[in-house]
Every structure is written in structure tokens, then in C-alpha cells.
Scaffold this motif. Structure first.
Motif, PDB file in Angstrom:
ATOM      1  N   TRP A 116       0.829  -1.212   0.000  1.00  0.00           N
ATOM      2  CA  TRP A 116       0.000   0.000   0.000  1.00  0.00           C
ATOM      3  C   TRP A 116       0.861   1.260   0.000  1.00  0.00           C
ATOM      4  O   TRP A 116       0.492   2.269  -0.610  1.00  0.00           O
ATOM      5  CB  TRP A 116      -0.951  -0.019   1.197  1.00  0.00           C
ATOM      6  N   LEU A 117       2.013   1.220   0.661  1.00  0.00           N
ATOM      7  CA  LEU A 117       2.919   2.365   0.583  1.00  0.00           C
ATOM      8  C   LEU A 117       3.422   2.549  -0.844  1.00  0.00           C
ATOM      9  O   LEU A 117       3.550   3.676  -1.337  1.00  0.00           O
ATOM     10  CB  LEU A 117       4.097   2.173   1.542  1.00  0.00           C
ATOM     11  N   TYR A 118       3.709   1.437  -1.518  1.00  0.00           N
ATOM     12  CA  TYR A 118       4.135   1.496  -2.920  1.00  0.00           C
ATOM     13  C   TYR A 118       3.040   2.103  -3.794  1.00  0.00           C
ATOM     14  O   TYR A 118       3.299   3.023  -4.588  1.00  0.00           O
ATOM     15  CB  TYR A 118       4.499   0.090  -3.392  1.00  0.00           C
ATOM     16  N   LEU A 119       1.820   1.611  -3.655  1.00  0.00           N
ATOM     17  CA  LEU A 119       0.720   2.123  -4.484  1.00  0.00           C
ATOM     18  C   LEU A 119       0.501   3.608  -4.245  1.00  0.00           C
ATOM     19  O   LEU A 119       0.426   4.403  -5.196  1.00  0.00           O
ATOM     20  CB  LEU A 119      -0.564   1.352  -4.183  1.00  0.00           C
ATOM     21  N   PHE A 120       0.408   3.997  -2.973  1.00  0.00           N
ATOM     22  CA  PHE A 120       0.094   5.399  -2.684  1.00  0.00           C
ATOM     23  C   PHE A 120       1.275   6.314  -2.999  1.00  0.00           C
ATOM     24  O   PHE A 120       1.068   7.497  -3.299  1.00  0.00           O
ATOM     25  CB  PHE A 120      -0.352   5.549  -1.228  1.00  0.00           C
ATOM     26  N   SER A 121       2.490   5.800  -2.956  1.00  0.00           N
ATOM     27  CA  SER A 121       3.621   6.629  -3.393  1.00  0.00           C
ATOM     28  C   SER A 121       3.500   6.910  -4.885  1.00  0.00           C
ATOM     29  O   SER A 121       3.796   8.029  -5.342  1.00  0.00           O
ATOM     30  CB  SER A 121       4.950   5.927  -3.087  1.00  0.00           C
ATOM     31  N   GLY A 122       3.062   5.914  -5.654  1.00  0.00           N
ATOM     32  CA  GLY A 122       2.849   6.134  -7.084  1.00  0.00           C
ATOM     33  C   GLY A 122       1.721   7.117  -7.353  1.00  0.00           C
ATOM     34  O   GLY A 122       1.813   7.954  -8.270  1.00  0.00           O
ATOM     35  N   LEU A 123       0.657   7.033  -6.555  1.00  0.00           N
ATOM     36  CA  LEU A 123      -0.446   7.990  -6.719  1.00  0.00           C
ATOM     37  C   LEU A 123       0.001   9.403  -6.364  1.00  0.00           C
ATOM     38  O   LEU A 123      -0.442  10.382  -6.988  1.00  0.00           O
ATOM     39  CB  LEU A 123      -1.633   7.572  -5.849  1.00  0.00           C
ATOM     40  N   LEU A 124       0.887   9.514  -5.369  1.00  0.00           N
ATOM     41  CA  LEU A 124       1.429  10.836  -5.023  1.00  0.00           C
ATOM     42  C   LEU A 124       2.266  11.377  -6.171  1.00  0.00           C
ATOM     43  O   LEU A 124       2.216  12.583  -6.475  1.00  0.00           O
ATOM     44  CB  LEU A 124       2.270  10.731  -3.749  1.00  0.00           C
ATOM     45  N   PHE A 125       3.018  10.509  -6.834  1.00  0.00           N
ATOM     46  CA  PHE A 125       3.778  10.933  -8.011  1.00  0.00           C
ATOM     47  C   PHE A 125       2.822  11.449  -9.086  1.00  0.00           C
ATOM     48  O   PHE A 125       3.066  12.497  -9.694  1.00  0.00           O
ATOM     49  CB  PHE A 125       4.604   9.765  -8.553  1.00  0.00           C
ATOM     50  N   ILE A 126       1.755  10.737  -9.340  1.00  0.00           N
ATOM     51  CA  ILE A 126       0.787  11.172 -10.349  1.00  0.00           C
ATOM     52  C   ILE A 126       0.170  12.509  -9.959  1.00  0.00           C
ATOM     53  O   ILE A 126      -0.028  13.398 -10.805  1.00  0.00           O
ATOM     54  CB  ILE A 126      -0.302  10.094 -10.532  1.00  0.00           C
ATOM     55  N   ALA A 127      -0.098  12.681  -8.667  1.00  0.00           N
ATOM     56  CA  ALA A 127      -0.678  13.945  -8.197  1.00  0.00           C
ATOM     57  C   ALA A 127       0.245  15.122  -8.468  1.00  0.00           C
ATOM     58  O   ALA A 127      -0.215  16.256  -8.648  1.00  0.00           O
ATOM     59  CB  ALA A 127      -0.988  13.848  -6.703  1.00  0.00           C
ATOM     60  N   SER A 128       1.560  14.860  -8.535  1.00  0.00           N
ATOM     61  CA  SER A 128       2.510  15.953  -8.736  1.00  0.00           C
ATOM     62  C   SER A 128       2.300  16.645 -10.078  1.00  0.00           C
ATOM     63  O   SER A 128       2.639  17.832 -10.225  1.00  0.00           O
ATOM     64  CB  SER A 128       3.950  15.426  -8.639  1.00  0.00           C
ATOM     65  N   LEU A 602      -1.922  11.085   2.266  1.00  0.00           N
ATOM     66  CA  LEU A 602      -2.505  12.373   2.655  1.00  0.00           C
ATOM     67  C   LEU A 602      -1.467  13.253   3.354  1.00  0.00           C
ATOM     68  O   LEU A 602      -1.384  14.463   3.096  1.00  0.00           O
ATOM     69  CB  LEU A 602      -3.710  12.147   3.564  1.00  0.00           C
ATOM     70  N   SER A 603      -0.670  12.633   4.229  1.00  0.00           N
ATOM     71  CA  SER A 603       0.339  13.400   4.967  1.00  0.00           C
ATOM     72  C   SER A 603       1.360  14.015   4.022  1.00  0.00           C
ATOM     73  O   SER A 603       1.655  15.215   4.089  1.00  0.00           O
ATOM     74  CB  SER A 603       1.048  12.500   5.985  1.00  0.00           C
ATOM     75  N   PHE A 604       1.918  13.210   3.140  1.00  0.00           N
ATOM     76  CA  PHE A 604       2.947  13.712   2.234  1.00  0.00           C
ATOM     77  C   PHE A 604       2.377  14.670   1.202  1.00  0.00           C
ATOM     78  O   PHE A 604       3.062  15.620   0.795  1.00  0.00           O
ATOM     79  CB  PHE A 604       3.657  12.548   1.540  1.00  0.00           C
TER      80      PHE A 604
END
Length: 845
Positions: A116-128, A602-604
Motif C-alpha cells: 500500500w505504501l508502494y501504491l500510494f507513493s505512485g499515486l502521489l507521483f501522479i498527483a505531482s 494524505l500526509s505527504f
């Protein structure tokens, strides 16, 4: 047999959406990794297509200069971090426990949290992309282009935080796999007998454990430059510092990417030639040598810097030296083909294609290993072509793995014609894309303008790129169509596959095996009875045929076809009875890993734009609150899978899973602190040792606060020892008092540190009229960030104590139940030892 046959477990079926949010089972997590990594393949591929369209002609204007830089950077980062390695670890999650005879990984919830950390890190990248533009400084993120001066947009900061989140996922996964593979192997399965794929994963996670810790140090420092105003990478020596930190990670990363594919190549060559890997022992030894040498070749990426010629020559030698073990491995694979009888299936074709691509990548890499030639080729399309031949060789082998294990994962066979069509299109497309780059090598990297005379080669490459992209349409069509209409397969559809995953149904049951796997007699057997019986139940037809290392248990030579290798659980009632009692099985359901992953996202996301205000404040607060809730929830659930009663545990027979996991985590933490301390020393030397002391540090920075904190931490370590002594004496009062004393001393350390910082922030002198703050100069940056990292470790320890003290008050940790005290003691003593290094470096020297 389907996944839904879960032996009576109260667990949602695979058709339920809920299952995929709560599962901690290694096979489910493996599937999640595979699907998610393929999504990022599509995203990274789409960006690559945009780049190739831009490069159709010199100076094309399909993308603006900034957009092109973002596409190049995002493509590289996504493919290297979010596609190739996670794709490999999808297979590792699914296959390794099966191959070594384990029911699951040692820490199932940690495994789910890693995903889940891997998935959400990728979603954070997309959000950038939606935060003013993503990172545009290239995938190597070289300084000073990576600092806020040149990258002020929030999206650039979000990418740095996404990478930190990704590294956290990698670290958790590395600790988990190492603990599992050393402590939960089937009885009789020696380390040297591991299947080659499992051996490749073992070496990969060792490299990941240390290499990614160095990257984490670099990323945390870069995040501080963006968010706290530190000046690491804008100071004297900062640019070279980033290069050292990044490539200390970056070159092992090449082998981290390639090793899983190499293991798959070996498995496929054995299976589809009907021949045990020629020179298997030397093949494995070569992999070990490469893993060790991977950490001493990083400077060949820095031949164009001001490093003196003697050091460059030394690293040229180590670079050439690391190629020698690969020569042996390549010849081993070639001789395996020569001595076997090849079956040209889709997995074998992709494995053979990977070998060919890697040979081309290795030969062209020799040019870059020579200092003189590197001066000419560095920063050109020669590097682009070489890099992709090496990296995509690993990816090509992973696609071989996708076809190889597709029947095991789905229970259905893919369409062989479409598989071969995919390979032909893929192989032709890839070579049409990248081989012309050797002819167009004078094109500068990351620049979309080039000499008109090179246009032919770039047009050819663009055509190849679209052909390569089209090949994946064939693959996805084949995968989806076969999932619904493919021929149902038995337990082992491959004639000469002999590793343990082929000894169970396709797909495997939730608990993997119909009994306890054992290689004690030299062949794969299942223990029958109720788990206490020593009776052994052989798999029908497996006598002399099932061996972990790819050959037969008897002769170690030609693999023997063994269609009776796999047993149905129902064929042996005594084995089935052993699984009727689920009391020794892991609980496979937990919602908290998903919650923590979401909270981290959400935090990052909030922290990335904290300077902007607005919605970023509530996002940060909500994420922090959800993190706390998630970890409290996770702490209330069983953390470890039950340890098997019979297992091969060399060389850690006397070490519990949790203790080994803590050791491994602390080993990674050593490299993290080493990165920070090394950065401090590097920058201090670069700026002048005495200049640093006399010009950059105020007179108010005295030794006394550091000395007080040293005494506080040393005393707190002694208090933890007292807690263990009290536990052995069954003294509840002693355990509670010692833990409270440790907590009070830790709080005292933080208070003293806070008072010291407050004083330094507000000093007023001629040299420092505005105080000595985080961003005042490079000396203040290194002091606050390094000691702050240590302080964060102290805070984590105090939070752990706040969990342990109430439990101790209820009588925990008595009557021999002192493991948690011991594990915490390891962590706390490590934190104290780190301070013993920081104190002289920052207060005395």
C-alpha cells in the motif's frame, strides 16, 4: 482449484472487492504488485510515446521545453522505481514462499503495508502533475537542478516525498523477505539448494536493504532543502555530494532490477531445455560476487567530475572486474541450451531475448567503463541505448516470468500463438527503437533538438517505439482473453519444472500446501498427521524427481519429467486432517495496512505544499491523525505469521523472526545514518575543516548540552537493561519502573535538545545577527538535520514505550515473556550508540 477454496477460512473470495483491501496473503499481495506495476508500465510507456513523437524531427513543438523535461524525468522515474522492481516483486511475493516451502512471509501485515505504501507513493507521483508540474530535472535528479531555486513548484517536492514513501515500502519488503528466507525454509532446504529465482531474490533484497538506505538519506536531505531551507546541495561540494549519494544507490539498482530477471531466465532455461543449469554452483557464486562488487563501482558514473585520475582508474578496474562474473553466467546459460533440448515456448523466447539484449548492453557498456571513451560518450544517446539494453533485458525476462507463472497464478493457459506474436513484435520493436541510437549517439541526452543528419535514425527509433508499444496490446489481450477462455491446466503444465510451486494446485490454496513441506530425505515430501507426527507422506510420483535446485534429487543432471509431482490434498486424508485445524495458520485479513498507506499519502501530499497554505494544512493534519490511528490498530493485531515447527533456519537457528527483523532494519538504519554523517564530513572537507569551525559555527555552540544528553541516553540504556533483569526476576514493579525511567530520560533528552536549539536560533552576534537557524549556512543545516534525525528516532522509541508501559502495568513481559523488551532494547541501544558518534562530531571535533 481456485483461490476461493480457502479451506474453511472466514476470508472473502477473490471475486470480492473487500478481499483486495484487507488481504495480507502473499499470493494476493503478489497479484496486487503485478497489476499495479503493469499500470505504471502503461503510464511510463505513454510518456515515452510523447517523447518519441517530439523526436520525430529536430526541434519539434509537440511538447514545450518544460513539458518535454517533465516527460523525460517522469518516464525514467516511473519505469525504474514504480514498474520494473515492483513487477519483479510481484513474482517474488507469489512464488518465493512456495519455492522455499513457507505458508506466507514472516510478517504478512508488513507485506501488505509495503504494497500500500508502494501504491500510494505512485499515486502521489501522479498527483505531482497537477501541482504546478512534476519533477523536471531528469530521473537522476542531479544537483543543483533539484533544489528549490531551479524547481520551485510544489510538484517537484511531491515527487521527492513520493520517492521517500517508496523507499519506506522497499525497506519493509527487504526486511520481510530476508527474515522469511533465512528462518522459514522447508526442512532440509539448505541455502545452497534454493531455486535460482529465490536465490536471485535473496541477493536482490540484500542489495536493496543497503542501497535504498543511501537513497533515503539523499532524498531526506533533498526534502529538507525544499521544505526546511537547508543548504546541502547549494553549498560548496553539494553537487558532487548528491552524485555520490545517488550513484552509491544507483549502480546496485542496476543489479536490483536485473537479478530477478536473471533468476527467471535460469528457471526458464532449465525448464525448457530439460537440463539442470550448467555450472549452477558457479552461477550462484557469480551472482554473490556481483552483489558484493555492486557497491564499489559507483564512481564510473562520475568520470566527468573533478575526481583525480588515480581514483578514476581504480573504479575503471572495479567496473571491468564486475563484468567477469556476468561472463560466467552468460556462458552458463548458453551451455545449458547447448546441452539440453530446447522447447521454444513463449517464456523461453522471452528468456532468450533477454539474454541477447543483455549481451548487447554489456558489450556497449564496456565503452563507458573506460575513462577516455566515457569522456566522449557520456551524456549522449550511446548511454541511453546502453542503459535501456541492460534495464529492458531484465524487464524482458520478467515478461518471461509472466508467461511462465501465468498458468500457476490463474489456473489457465495463455494462447501460445499470441504469446509468440507478442515476443516477435516486442523484440523487433525494441531493437528498432534502441539500436539506431548507437548510430545517432551524438544526440545529447534529454534534449529534443539534434542535427538534421540524424533525423533518419530518430524516425526509425520512433517507429520502433510505437511497434514496441503495440506489442503490449497483444499481451494484454492474451492475458485477459485467456483468463476467461484459456484452457484449464493441472498442477504442473511444464514437463520439466521441478521446483515446489509446481507441487501444488493451480492456483495454490490459501495455505499453499496440503501438509508441511520437507526436503529432509533429499526429495520433496509432505508431513502428514496432526503436525506432531513424524510420519512422512511422499507426493505421488515425486520419488527422485522433485528437487529445489532445478535438477533431480538423485543425479543433479538432466531434469526428469515428473507429471505426478503434484498431489491433491484430498488424496492423502492424513495430510488434509493436518490442515483442518487452523489454529497454527496466519490471520490473512487486516484493514490497517491500507489505512496507513492512505494516511501516508494524505500526509505527504499535505507536506509537499505546506508553504502554500490553504488545503495543504488540513491534509497534513488529517493524514497525521490517520497515521496514528492506523498504527494503533495495527499494533492490536498479530504481527508475525506463526513460525513453522519444522524449518531450516541456518544460520539463524537461535534467533526469533522479530529479532532478526529488528537486526536487519537496524542494518539499514546504519547506512541511513552513515549517509547523513558521511554528508557532513564530505561537506566539511569541501568547505575547509578549520574554516567550518571558525567561520560557520557560532561561539554559543558549546559542548555542555551535548554532554548532558550523552549522560541521559547512556543512563536510559542502563534502565532498559534493568527492565530485562526485572523481567527475569518476574518483578512487575521493576519492569514498570525501569520503562518509566527510560521514558523520562528520553523526554529529558528531547527537552534539553529543544532548549539548546532555541538558544542557538536566537543568538545575536556580529557574525550571526539573525541567529543560527536551519538555513543559516551549511554547518547549521548539517547540525540540525543530522541531530534532528536522531531526535526523531528517540521520539519513535518514546512512542513505543508509551505502548509498552501500560502493558507492563497489566503484567506483560514477565515469566519468560521478555522478547518485546529485548527487541526494544536493541533499537534503543542502537539510538544511543549513534549519539556516541554524533556527540564528538558535532560538539568536540
Amino acid at each position: 482449484m481456485s483461490h476461493d477454496q480457502d479451506h474453511g477460512h472466514d476470508f472473502p473470495p477473490t471475486s470480492s472487492v473487500k478481499r483486495w483491501f484487507i488481504t495480507t496473503n502473499h499470493k494476493d499481495v503478489g497479484i496486487l504488485y503485478l497489476v499495479t506495476a503493469l499500470f505504471f508500465l502503461l503510464l511510463g510507456g505513454a510518456l515515452a510515446m510523447l517523447m518519441r513523437v517530439q523526436l520525430w524531427s529536430p526541434g519539434a513543438s509537440v511538447l514545450s521545453g518544460g513539458a518535454y523535461n517533465q516527460a523525460v524525468s517522469a518516464h525514467g522515474l516511473i519505469m525504474v522505481f514504480w514498474f520494473i522492481s515492483p513487477f519483479a516483486f510481484g513474482f517474488a511475493n507469489y512464488v518465493v514462499p512456495l519455492q522455499i516451502g513457507a505458508d506466507d512471509l514472516a510478517f504478512p501485515r508488513l507485506n501488505a503495508l509495503s504494497y500500500w505504501l508502494y501504491l500510494f507513493s505512485g499515486l502521489l507521483f501522479i498527483a505531482s502533475f497537477f501541482q504546478g508540474g512534476t519533477f523536471d530535472g531528469g530521473w537522476t535528479m542531479y544537483a543543483p537542478l533539484n533544489v528549490p531555486t531551479y524547481m520551485p513548484n510544489v510538484g517537484g517536492t511531491a515527487v521527492v516525498l513520493a520517492l521517500i514513501m517508496f523507499v519506506a515500502a522497499v525497506t519493509l519488503g527487504s526486511v520481510n523477505f530476508l527474515t522469511t528466507m533465512y528462518r522459514m525454509r522447508a526442512e532440509g532446504l539448505r541455502m545452497r539448494d534454493l531455486p535460482v529465482f529465490s536465490m536471485s531474490i535473496l541477493l536482490t533484497v540484500w542489495m536493496m536493504l543497503f542501497a535504498f538506505a543511501a537513497l533515503l538519506a539523499a532524498l531526506m536531505i533533498l526534502a529538507a532543502d525544499h521544505l526546511l531551507g537547508t543548504t546541502y546541495f547549494t553549498s560548496e561540494g553539494g553537487t558532487l555530494l548528491w552524485t555520490h549519494l545517488f550513484w552509491f544507490f544507483g549502480h546496485p539498482e542496476v543489479y536490483i532490477v536485473f537479478f530477478p530477471g536473471l533468476g527467471i531466465m535460469a528457471e526458464c532455461f532449465q525448464t525448457f531445455t530439460g537440463r539442470r543449469l550448467v555450472g549452477r554452483k558457479w552461477f550462484v557464486l557469480s551472482m554473490v560476487l556481483v552483489a558484493l562488487q555492486s557497491f564499489v563501482v559507483w564512481m564510473h558514473h562520475m568520470f566527468l567530475t573533478g575526481i583525480n585520475l588515480e581514483i578514476k582508474t581504480l573504479f575503471m578496474v572495479t567496473t571491468i572486474g564486475i563484468s567477469l562474473p556476468f561472463d560466467l553466467m552468460v556462458f552458463s546459460l548458453i551451455y545449458t541450451m547447448i546441452k539440453g533440448r530446447i522447447r521454444f515456448t513463449t517464456p523461453f523466447l522471452f528468456s532468450l531475448g533477454a539474454l541477447i539484449l543483455f549481451i548487447i548492453g554489456g558489450i556497449t557498456g564496456v565503452f563507458l567503463g573506460a575513462v577516455v571513451l566515457d569522456y566522449e560518450f557520456r551524456g549522449t544517446y550511446w548511454v541511453v541505448a546502453h542503459f535501456h539494453y541492460v534495464m529492458v533485458a531484465g524487464a524482458t525476462a520478467l515478461f518471461a516470468g509472466l508467461y511462465y507463472w501465468y498458468p500457476k497464478i490463474t489456473g489457465r493457459m495463455y494462447d501460445e500463438f499470441l504469446g509468440k506474436l507478442h515476443f516477435a513484435t516486442y523484440f523487433v520493436g525494441f531493437n528498432l527503437l534502441y539500436f539506431p541510437m548507437f548510430s545517432a549517439w551524438e544526440t545529447p541526452r534529454r534534449v529534443f533538438n539534434y542535427e538534421v543528419g540524424l533525423g533518419f535514425w530518430h524516425k526509425l527509433a520512433t517507429i520502433g517505439g510505437f511497434l514496441l508499444g503495440a506489442s503490449f496490446l497483444i499481451m494484454f489481450y492474451n492475458m485477459f482473453r485467456s483468463l476467461a477462455t484459456g484452457e484449464e491446466v493441472g498442477d504442473n503444465p511444464w514437463e520439466y519444472a521441478t521446483s515446489a510451486e509446481w507441487a501444488v494446485s493451480s492456483p495454490p490454496p490459501l495455505e499453499n500446501f496440503p501438509g508441511t513441506p520437507s526436503y529432509a530425505t533429499g526429495k520433496l515430501q509432505f508431513l502428514g498427521g496432526d503436525g506432531e507426527s513424524t510420519e512422512r507422506t511422499d507426493i505421488d510420483g515425486a520419488v527422485g524427481g522433485a528437487a529445489a535446485d532445478g535438477g533431480t534429487a538423485a543425479d543433479g543432471g538432466t531434469a526428469v519429467a515428473d507429471p505426478g509431482l503434484v498431489a491433491e490434498a484430498g488424496a492423502h486424508p492424513e495430510v488434509a486432517d493436518a490442515h483442518a485445524d487452523d489454529s497454527g495458520h496466519a490471520d490473512h485479513a487486516s484493514f490497517w495496512p491500507f489505512v496507513i498507506g492512505l494516511a501516508g499519502f494524505l500526509s505527504f501530499l499535505g507536506i509537499s505544499g505546506i508553504h502554500e497554505g490553504g488545503v495543504y494544512y488540513p491534509l497534513t493534519a488529517a493524514g497525521g491523525l490517520l497515521v496514528a490511528i492506523g498504527f494503533v490498530g495495527l499494533a492490536r493485531e498479530p504481527f508475525s505469521a506463526p513460525e513453522p515447527a519444522l524449518a531450516e533456519r541456518w544460520p539463524f537457528e537461535g534467533v526469533e523472526n522479530m529479532k532478526l527483523g529488528m537486526w536487519l532494519f537496524l542494518g539499514s538504519d546504519v547506512v541511513l545514518f552513515g549517509g547523513f554523517i558521511g554528508s557532513y564530513l564530505f561537506l566539511r572537507v569541501a568547505n575547509g575543516w578549520h574554516y567550518w569551525e571558525h567561520e560557520l559555527i557560532p561561539a554559543a555552540h558549546v559542548t555542555f548540552p551535548g554532554l548532558v544528553n550523552t549522560y541521559l541516553l547512556l543512563t536510559s540504556s542502563f534502565a532498559i537493561v534493568l527492565a530485562l533483569v526485572a523481567s527475569h526476576r518476574n518483578s512487575k514493579r521493576g519492569v514498570v519502573a525501569s520503562l518509566i525511567l527510560t521514558w523520562v530520560l528520553g523526554v529529558g533528552f528531547l527537552i534539553n535538545k529543544g532548549l539548546e536549539w532555541q538558544h542557538l536560533f536566537h543568538i545575536h552576534s556580529e557574525a550571526f545577527p539573525n541567529g543560527w537557524e536551519v538555513g543559516t549556512n551549511v554547518a547549521s543545516s548539517t547540525f540540525y538535520l543530522t541531530t534532528g534525525l536522531h531526535g526523531a528516532h528517540v521520539i519513535v522509541g518514546l512512542v513505543m514505550l508509551m505502548y509498552m508501559i501500560p502493558r507492563a502495568m497489566k503484567g506483560a513481559y514477565l515469566e519468560g515473556d521478555d522478547e518485546m523488551l529485548e527487541y526494544f532494547g536493541l533499537y534503543w541501544h542502537f539510538v544511543d550508540i549513534v549519539w556516541l558518534f554524533l556527540f564528538p562530531l558535532f560538539y568536540i571535533v
